[in-house]
Design an enzyme around this catalytic site. Structure first.
Site, PDB file in Angstrom:
ATOM      1  N   ASP A 182       1.852  28.800   9.273  1.00  0.00           N
ATOM      2  CA  ASP A 182       1.688  27.134   9.059  1.00  0.00           C
ATOM      3  C   ASP A 182       1.806  26.890   7.658  1.00  0.00           C
ATOM      4  O   ASP A 182       0.778  26.395   6.987  1.00  0.00           O
ATOM      5  CB  ASP A 182       0.272  26.914   9.563  1.00  0.00           C
ATOM      6  CG  ASP A 182       0.281  25.368   9.534  1.00  0.00           C
ATOM      7  OD1 ASP A 182       1.020  24.663   9.266  1.00  0.00           O
ATOM      8  OD2 ASP A 182      -0.887  24.766   9.903  1.00  0.00           O
TER       9      ASP A 182
ATOM     10  N   CYS B 187       5.434  21.592   8.750  1.00  0.00           N
ATOM     11  CA  CYS B 187       5.230  19.878   8.345  1.00  0.00           C
ATOM     12  C   CYS B 187       6.433  19.591   7.503  1.00  0.00           C
ATOM     13  O   CYS B 187       6.587  18.590   7.105  1.00  0.00           O
ATOM     14  CB  CYS B 187       4.038  19.741   7.584  1.00  0.00           C
ATOM     15  SG  CYS B 187       4.227  20.922   5.964  1.00  0.00           S
TER      16      CYS B 187
ATOM     17  N   CYS C 222      -8.444  -0.652   6.644  1.00  0.00           N
ATOM     18  CA  CYS C 222      -7.312   0.319   6.762  1.00  0.00           C
ATOM     19  C   CYS C 222      -7.102   0.604   8.363  1.00  0.00           C
ATOM     20  O   CYS C 222      -7.948   0.859   8.865  1.00  0.00           O
ATOM     21  CB  CYS C 222      -7.277   1.241   5.878  1.00  0.00           C
ATOM     22  SG  CYS C 222      -6.138   2.513   6.509  1.00  0.00           S
TER      23      CYS C 222
ATOM     24  N   CYS D 294       0.797  -1.123   0.042  1.00  0.00           N
ATOM     25  CA  CYS D 294      -0.008   0.025   0.020  1.00  0.00           C
ATOM     26  C   CYS D 294       0.844   1.358  -0.008  1.00  0.00           C
ATOM     27  O   CYS D 294       1.929   1.340   0.745  1.00  0.00           O
ATOM     28  CB  CYS D 294      -1.053   0.070   1.191  1.00  0.00           C
ATOM     29  SG  CYS D 294      -1.856   1.562   1.405  1.00  0.00           S
TER      30      CYS D 294
HETATM   31  N1  SAH Z   1      -3.185  26.376   9.198  1.00  0.00           N
HETATM   32  C1  SAH Z   1      -4.405  25.467   8.396  1.00  0.00           C
HETATM   33  C2  SAH Z   1      -3.661  24.944   6.906  1.00  0.00           C
HETATM   34  C3  SAH Z   1      -2.204  24.860   6.953  1.00  0.00           C
HETATM   35  S1  SAH Z   1      -2.011  24.046   5.308  1.00  0.00           S
HETATM   36  C4  SAH Z   1      -4.455  24.250   9.347  1.00  0.00           C
HETATM   37  O1  SAH Z   1      -4.090  23.911  10.321  1.00  0.00           O
HETATM   38  O2  SAH Z   1      -5.555  23.730   9.047  1.00  0.00           O
HETATM   39  C5  SAH Z   1      -1.135  25.335   4.504  1.00  0.00           C
HETATM   40  C6  SAH Z   1      -2.066  26.154   3.834  1.00  0.00           C
HETATM   41  O3  SAH Z   1      -1.485  27.310   3.195  1.00  0.00           O
HETATM   42  C7  SAH Z   1      -2.981  25.500   2.916  1.00  0.00           C
HETATM   43  O4  SAH Z   1      -4.293  25.823   3.217  1.00  0.00           O
HETATM   44  C8  SAH Z   1      -2.411  26.161   1.645  1.00  0.00           C
HETATM   45  O5  SAH Z   1      -3.778  26.502   0.615  1.00  0.00           O
HETATM   46  C9  SAH Z   1      -2.051  27.526   1.938  1.00  0.00           C
HETATM   47  N2  SAH Z   1      -1.013  28.358   1.110  1.00  0.00           N
HETATM   48  C10 SAH Z   1      -0.087  27.745   0.362  1.00  0.00           C
HETATM   49  N3  SAH Z   1       0.674  28.686  -0.059  1.00  0.00           N
HETATM   50  C11 SAH Z   1       0.241  29.848   0.299  1.00  0.00           C
HETATM   51  C12 SAH Z   1       0.586  31.315   0.160  1.00  0.00           C
HETATM   52  N4  SAH Z   1       1.813  31.561  -0.604  1.00  0.00           N
HETATM   53  N5  SAH Z   1      -0.175  32.375   0.762  1.00  0.00           N
HETATM   54  C13 SAH Z   1      -0.820  31.734   1.681  1.00  0.00           C
HETATM   55  N6  SAH Z   1      -1.493  30.704   1.888  1.00  0.00           N
HETATM   56  C14 SAH Z   1      -0.921  29.401   1.340  1.00  0.00           C
END
Ligand code: SAH
Length: 473
Positions: free
Chosen positions: A385, A412, A163, A77
Site C-alpha cells: 500500500d 492511491c 464543511c 476552498c
Molecule cells: N497501509 C496503511 C498506510 C498506507 S499510506 C493504511 O492503510 O493505513 C503509505 C505508508 O507508507 C505511509 O505510512 C508512509 O509513511 C509509508 N512509507 C512511505 N515510504 C515508505 C518506504 N519506502 N518503506 C516503507 N514505508 C513507507
C-alpha cells in the site's frame, strides 16, 4: 494565444488534481472548476511550453454532469476540487481513469481489464465522510477571531465553520472555541509575525465509537482560561479528549511533536470492522472510515486467507491492514518507514490481543530484501500500500523472487500502480481482479485494489507441454 486572451473551449478531460482540461488546436489548457462536457469561456493566465492554465470566466454550455455545489465556498476552498460534478459522474470518471492508466501505462488489453474488473465502490452518501478536520485560526480584516480553511494553494484564511465533508459537530465546537477566544482575549497566531497563540484547531471523531477529540495547536505550552473552555466543550456528547499540541516553529507544518493533556485522555478510540485503534493527535489514521472498511475488506477478500498463510504487509502505516489480516493468517509482518507509526501498530496489536503480527521499521525496499537474503522471509501473500510514487523496482524484484501465491496491491495513484503491475506481469504475475474505491468523494483522488497471482503451476506446465508438443510436430 497569449496571456489574458479570452478563449472558448470544450472540456474533454480532468487532471489528477481535478482541473478540467480543454484543448486549443491540440494545446492543453488546465481550467479549474470546469467539468468534462462543459463549453466554457476562460481567460488565459499562464502559458508554458506544452500546456497552459486558464481561469473559468463563464460556463457557456453546461455539461450534463454539472451540478450546483452544496458548499457555497466550493470554488474558493482548497479542500474539494470537483463538487461541480455530479457524484455518479465523479465515480465514472475515477473508474475510467484507473482503466485507462492500466491500459496505457500497464499495457493491458481492454478485454483483460474488463474480465478482471469488479464493480466500483462508490459511497452511498458522499458527504460528511471525514473523521478529521483541521481549521486554521486567524484574524479577519476587521479584527475578529476567525477559523476556516485555506483558499486553494494559499495561506489566506476564508472564514467558514461548515464543511460538508466533516461531521456536523465541528461547527458547534468551532463556535464554542471562537466565542471563548473573543471573550477571554486569546490571541490567534499570526503567520506574518510569528506572534499570537492559537494556530489550528484539530478535531477527530471516532465514527463507530462516537468519541470526539479536540486538540488546540499552540504557539506555546500554556492555555489561559482553559478551565472555562473545558467546561464548555465537555458539555458536548462524546467529548473524550481535549489536548494541546505545541508547535513553536515558523513553518506550514500544522502539528508539533509535543502533545499535552488538558482534559480526559490524549487519544480516542475507533474501530474499523472488528479491530480497535487508538488514535492520538499525531497518529496517521484513514480519514474515511466507511470506505476504508470496504477497501480493507476487499484487500482481505483478495488475500483469500485460510489461516495458514504468512503475509507481508508493506507500507503498513499504523498496521491497519496488517491487523485486519492477522485474524485470518498464521503470521503477518508489517514494514513501515515511520517509527512512531510502528509504535502505534504494536500498541494496536496489543489492544486487540493480536500476537501473530510483527512489525519492522525501515524502507520496504531495504527491509524485505535484507530479510529475504537472510533466509528469514517467505510469503504466501504480499500486500503493498505504497504512497503515490509507488514501489521501488528493487522491492518489486524481491517480491517476484519470493514468488508469493498472491500479491494484493492497494494503490492511491493508478499511474504508478499500472507501472508496477507491468513490471510484475513481466515476471509472471497476472492481473486477476481489480476494483476502484472512492475514499475521497469531491476530490480527484481514487484508490484501487488489485489482485495478482503468478501463473499457476498447472498453466506453466500446460504451456511447457504445448511448447514441447509443438516441437515434436
Ligand atoms: N497501509 C496503511 C498506510 C498506507 S499510506 C493504511 O492503510 O493505513 C503509505 C505508508 O507508507 C505511509 O505510512 C508512509 O509513511 C509509508 N512509507 C512511505 N515510504 C515508505 C518506504 N519506502 N518503506 C516503507 N514505508 C513507507
Amino acid at each position: 494565444m497569449k496571456k489574458d486572451d479570452l478563449i472558448q473551449v470544450t472540456i474533454e478531460d480532468m487532471s489528477a488534481e481535478g482541473a478540467g482540461i480543454g484543448k486549443m488546436d491540440g494545446f492543453p489548457l488546465f481550467i479549474k472548476d470546469a467539468v468534462i462536457g462543459d463549453t466554457v469561456e476562460a481567460k488565459v493566465m499562464k502559458l508554458k511550453k506544452n500546456y497552459g492554465f486558464a481561469r473559468l470566466v463563464n460556463v457557456l454550455s453546461p455539461s450534463p454532469d454539472r451540478v450546483e455545489p452544496l458548499c457555497p465556498q466550493a470554488r474558493r476552498c482548497g479542500g474539494c476540487q470537483i463538487q461541480e460534478m455530479s457524484y455518479p459522474a465523479q465515480a465514472r470518471f475515477k473508474e475510467n481513469k484507473i482503466f485507462s492508466n492500466l491500459q496505457r501505462i500497464g499495457g493491458y488489453e481492454p478485454a483483460v481489464l474488463e474480465a478482471a474488473r469488479e464493480p466500483f465502490l462508490a459511497m452511498e452518501n458522499p458527504w460528511r465522510y471525514r473523521n478529521k478536520a483541521q481549521f486554521p485560526v486567524g484574524l479577519s480584516k476587521d479584527g475578529r477571531v476567525i477559523a476556516g480553511f485555506y483558499a486553494g494553494r494559499t495561506h489566506s484564511i476564508i472564514e467558514s465553520s461548515q464543511c460538508f465533508l466533516g461531521k456536523e459537530c465541528n461547527e458547534e465546537i468551532l463556535r464554542i472555541l471562537l466565542d471563548w477566544m473573543e471573550e477571554f482575549h486569546i490571541p490567534p497566531y499570526r503567520e506574518e509575525t510569528g506572534k499570537g497563540l492559537v494556530r489550528h484547531i484539530l478535531i477527530r471523531c471516532g465514527f463507530s465509537s462516537g468519541q470526539i477529540m479536540v486538540c488546540l495547536v499552540l504557539n506555546g505550552e500554556r492555555l489561559p482560561h482553559a478551565e472555562e473552555l473545558v467546561s464548555r466543550l465537555t458539555k458536548l456528547p462524546g467529548m473524550t479528549s481535549i489536548c494541546l499540541n505545541v508547535n513553536r516553529q515558523r513553518t506550514n507544518v500544522i502539528l508539533g511533536q509535543t502533545v499535552l493533556p488538558l482534559w480526559g485522555q490524549t487519544w480516542i478510540e475507533d474501530s474499523i470492522g472488528e479491530i480497535r485503534y487508538r488514535i492520538s493527535p499525531l497518529s496517521f489514521y484513514q480519514v474515511n472510515p466507511v470506505q476504508t472498511r470496504r477497501l480493507y475488506e476487499k484487500a482481505l477478500e483478495y488475500a483469500a486467507l485460510t489461516g495458514s498463510e504468512t503475509v507481508w504487509d508493506l507500507y503498513c502505516g499504523i498496521g491497519t491492514i496488517s491487523l485486519f489480516l492477522a485474524r485470518n493468517a498464521r503470521q503477518v509482518c508489517g514494514v513501515e518507514i515511520i517509527p512512531a507509526a510502528i509504535q502505534d501498530a504494536r500498541q494496536n496489536a496489543a489492544l486487540n490481543g493480536i500476537t501473530n503480527a510483527a512489525f519492522f521499521v525501515g524502507r520496504a525496499e531495504e527491509v524485505l530484501p535484507e530479510q529475504y537474503a537472510k533466509g528469514d522471509a517467505r510469503a504466501d501473500v504480499i500486500v503493498v500500500d505504497p504512497p503515490r510514487k509507488g514501489c521501488e523496482e528493487s522491492l518489486l524484484n524481491t517480491i517476484a523472487r519470493m514468488c508469493p501465491e498472491r500479491v494484493v496491491y492497494v494503490s492511491c495513484d493508478s499511474a504508478t500502480l499500472a507501472r508496477d503491475l507491468k513490471y510484475l506481469r513481466e515476471r509472471g504475475y497476472e492481473l486477476r481482479k481489480w476494483c476502484g474505491v472512492d475514499q475521497f468523494p469531491m476530490t480527484a483522488h481514487v484508490e484501487t485494489v488489485a489482485l495478482l497471482s503468478h501463473k499457476s503451476p498447472d498453466s506453466v506446465i500446460n504451456e511447457k507441454i504445448t511448447a514441447e508438443t509443438e516441437n515434436h510436430i
